[in-house]
Enzyme design. Structure first.
Site, PDB file in Angstrom:
ATOM      1  N   ASP A  19       0.861  -1.186   0.000  1.00  7.90           N
ATOM      2  CA  ASP A  19       0.000   0.000   0.000  1.00  7.90           C
ATOM      3  C   ASP A  19       0.900   1.239   0.000  1.00  7.90           C
ATOM      4  O   ASP A  19       1.773   1.381   0.845  1.00  7.90           O
ATOM      5  CB  ASP A  19      -0.883  -0.021   1.257  1.00  7.90           C
ATOM      6  CG  ASP A  19      -1.921   1.091   1.247  1.00  7.90           C
ATOM      7  OD1 ASP A  19      -3.117   0.775   1.323  1.00  7.90           O
ATOM      8  OD2 ASP A  19      -1.545   2.273   1.164  1.00  7.90           O
ATOM      9  N   ASP A  27      -3.686   2.335  -5.374  1.00  9.62           N
ATOM     10  CA  ASP A  27      -2.448   2.343  -4.584  1.00  9.62           C
ATOM     11  C   ASP A  27      -2.182   1.089  -3.775  1.00  9.62           C
ATOM     12  O   ASP A  27      -1.247   1.056  -2.995  1.00  9.62           O
ATOM     13  CB  ASP A  27      -2.385   3.603  -3.701  1.00  9.62           C
ATOM     14  CG  ASP A  27      -2.917   3.386  -2.299  1.00  9.62           C
ATOM     15  OD1 ASP A  27      -3.951   2.700  -2.161  1.00  9.62           O
ATOM     16  OD2 ASP A  27      -2.294   3.893  -1.354  1.00  9.62           O
ATOM     17  N   GLU A  28      -2.998   0.059  -3.935  1.00 11.04           N
ATOM     18  CA  GLU A  28      -2.700  -1.144  -3.150  1.00 11.04           C
ATOM     19  C   GLU A  28      -3.007  -2.415  -3.920  1.00 11.04           C
ATOM     20  O   GLU A  28      -3.861  -2.426  -4.799  1.00 11.04           O
ATOM     21  CB  GLU A  28      -3.450  -1.133  -1.813  1.00 11.04           C
ATOM     22  CG  GLU A  28      -4.916  -1.296  -1.945  1.00 11.04           C
ATOM     23  CD  GLU A  28      -5.643  -1.242  -0.599  1.00 11.04           C
ATOM     24  OE1 GLU A  28      -5.343  -2.063   0.287  1.00 11.04           O
ATOM     25  OE2 GLU A  28      -6.535  -0.400  -0.472  1.00 11.04           O
TER      26      GLU A  28
HETATM   27  N1  DCP Z   1      -8.714   8.194  -1.168  1.00  5.35           N
HETATM   28  C1  DCP Z   1      -9.793   9.052  -1.384  1.00  5.35           C
HETATM   29  N2  DCP Z   1     -10.784   9.147  -0.443  1.00  5.35           N
HETATM   30  C2  DCP Z   1     -10.739   8.426   0.696  1.00  5.35           C
HETATM   31  C3  DCP Z   1      -9.658   7.551   0.928  1.00  5.35           C
HETATM   32  C4  DCP Z   1      -8.645   7.467  -0.027  1.00  5.35           C
HETATM   33  O1  DCP Z   1      -9.849   9.696  -2.426  1.00  5.35           O
HETATM   34  N3  DCP Z   1     -11.713   8.553   1.593  1.00  5.35           N
HETATM   35  C5  DCP Z   1      -7.641   8.128  -2.192  1.00  5.35           C
HETATM   36  C6  DCP Z   1      -6.523   9.080  -1.844  1.00  5.35           C
HETATM   37  C7  DCP Z   1      -5.434   8.210  -1.296  1.00  5.35           C
HETATM   38  C8  DCP Z   1      -5.651   6.910  -2.043  1.00  5.35           C
HETATM   39  O2  DCP Z   1      -7.067   6.839  -2.261  1.00  5.35           O
HETATM   40  O3  DCP Z   1      -4.142   8.755  -1.538  1.00  5.35           O
HETATM   41  C9  DCP Z   1      -5.170   5.697  -1.281  1.00  5.35           C
HETATM   42  O4  DCP Z   1      -5.908   5.520  -0.083  1.00  5.35           O
HETATM   43  P1  DCP Z   1      -5.241   5.036   1.256  1.00  5.35           P
HETATM   44  O5  DCP Z   1      -6.335   4.690   2.187  1.00  5.35           O
HETATM   45  O6  DCP Z   1      -4.207   3.995   0.980  1.00  5.35           O
HETATM   46  O7  DCP Z   1      -4.539   6.359   1.843  1.00  5.35           O
HETATM   47  P2  DCP Z   1      -3.140   6.985   1.529  1.00  5.35           P
HETATM   48  O8  DCP Z   1      -2.340   6.177   0.567  1.00  5.35           O
HETATM   49  O9  DCP Z   1      -3.339   8.401   1.120  1.00  5.35           O
HETATM   50  O10 DCP Z   1      -2.447   7.001   2.938  1.00  5.35           O
HETATM   51  P3  DCP Z   1      -1.790   5.782   3.765  1.00  5.35           P
HETATM   52  O11 DCP Z   1      -0.347   6.137   3.893  1.00  5.35           O
HETATM   53  O12 DCP Z   1      -2.481   5.782   5.073  1.00  5.35           O
HETATM   54  O13 DCP Z   1      -2.011   4.541   2.966  1.00  5.35           O
HETATM   55 MG    MG Z   2      -2.150   4.129   0.806  1.00  9.05          MG
END
Ligand code: DCP
Ligand code: MG
Length: 369
Positions: free
Chosen positions: A16, A112-113
């Site tokens: 992720d 992203d995952e």
């Molecule tokens: N995303 C979004 N709305 C949300 C959650 C996520 O648009 N409610 C999008 C933005 C994030 C991406 O999906 O960058 C990936 O989600 P993640 O939950 O993996 O969050 P991040 O990668 O941003 O942070 P982390 O480091 O906690 O994985």
């Molecule tokens: Mg993420």
């Protein structure tokens, strides 16, 4: 574990990306580096929400799905950045290319995952930890981004493990640790347990895996429905779900939980229009059309209903989605109700163009830009 797994022990990695959209923006705009940034809607705009934020912004309590207004209150100096989905999609393809050097068993869950099954890796490295290290290094040197990895014998544990040492983490939960790991896991960390279920569990004095383990399968099913079967197995470390490289999209949708229950038809229709727009945008992004539109309604007492309508031809235009969802809403009792959540999804896609046969997880959170 060994006794119920006649097959070879699997090696599953869950990767992720860290603060994905925000990290890409910081990488591409060095002035944002080391600063609190939010990718999402502007605080001035109506309904602007945070898609994600940089780790610098998270220190102030900013979180995904929070309103951008709230984010600005928490951190007045935060910088708001508009999302660039095309770039994120491109980076997503690049990370998948890196994964494919090691295995073809890749199941993306979102941009992203992804899960990777590296039981028989292409380069015969053998060690899943070593593979995860190499993948993280390739992401860092080639893409200038960081990812976190979870490694275990099944998907459930690998996914939770990847979240443990974020950012830039690598967490291995070996076969002998799986059961105790799950026993000590707080119920809200269980993948698939949402806020509502977690609250219900806590009220029943179920706080961690070991508490769930005390219930029989029948009891779990009685209290939590079908998910009970899953919980029963998972607390015993049993998760046989395969990494499915070609899982198809079954539906594209969006839903929103409201801070205050909706009570008037006008309010409900406004939300329907917002959610329909988002669903429409997602369908366009993935070039999909479907035959069935489903409306989901959750009331303040947690009762949930769904209503759907199917067309003879596939549809994907905003007007049809909005109108159909509105009619489905009006086919329910909208007087004297308190609505906590509304969701719209489009399904029944028919034959997908094989070139576009990628997997996109059914989105569950409202992301408004
Ligand atoms: N995303 C979004 N709305 C949300 C959650 C996520 O648009 N409610 C999008 C933005 C994030 C991406 O999906 O960058 C990936 O989600 P993640 O939950 O993996 O969050 P991040 O990668 O941003 O942070 P982390 O480091 O906690 O994985
Ligand atoms: Mg993420």
């Amino acid at each position: 574990m060994e006794t119920e797994a006649p097959n070879k022990q699997r090696k599953i990695i869950h990767i992720d990306m860290d603060a994905f959209y925000a990290s890409v923006e910081q990488r591409d705009n060095p002035i944002y580096m080391g600063k609190p940034i939010v990718v999402g809607g502007l605080p001035e705009g109506r309904g602007g929400v945070v898609a994600t934020s940089s780790y610098e912004a998270r220190k102030f309590g900013i979180r995904s799905a929070m309103s951008s207004k709230r984010a600005q209150q928490l951190c007045p100096q935060v910088i708001f950045v508009r999302p660039r989905f095309e770039v994120y999609k491109q980076v997503s393809n690049q990370i998948r290319e890196i994964f494919s050097r090691y295995t073809d068993l890749i199941e993306p869950l979102s941009l992203d995952e992804a899960y990777l099954d590296v039981t028989d890796d292409k380069l015969q490295i053998g060690s899943a930890i070593e593979i995860a290290k190499q993948i993280k290094l390739a992401i860092k040197t080639e893409l200038k981004l960081t990812a976190s990895a979870g490694i275990s014998v099944n998907k459930f544990v690998a996914k939770i493990a990847s979240d443990i040492n974020k950012p830039d983490g690598l967490t291995f939960i070996g076969p002998s640790k799986v059961e105790s790991f799950i026993e000590n896991l707080p119920v809200e960390k269980f993948h698939g347990v949402g806020k509502v279920t977690a609250e219900k569990m806590k009220k029943m004095d179920l706080h961690k895996g070991s508490d769930l383990k005390k219930l029989t399968e029948d009891e779990l099913v009685r209290h939590f429905g079908k998910a009970g079967y899953f919980y029963y197995k998972i607390v015993r470390g049993i998760d046989d779900r395969e990494v499915e490289p070609h899982r198809e999209t079954k539906s594209v949708g969006a839903e929103d939980t409201f801070q205050e229950d909706l009570t008037t038809l006008d309010e409900m229709v406004i939300e329907i229009e917002l959610i329909a727009k988002l669903v429409h945008k997602r369908l366009q992004k993935y070039n999909l059309k479907g035959r069935t539109i489903t409306l989901k309604i959750k009331y303040s007492d947690f009762k949930q209903i769904t209503r759907n309508h199917s067309f003879t031809n596939t549809i994907g235009d905003l007007e049809t989605i909005t109108e159909t969802a509105r009619q489905l809403l009006e086919s329910t009792d909208t007087t004297n109700v308190k609505i906590r959540l509304l969701g719209i999804s489009v399904s029944n896609f028919g034959e997908l163009n094989p070139k576009r046969r990628e997997h996109y997880e059914e989105a569950t959170q409202l992301k408004l830009f």
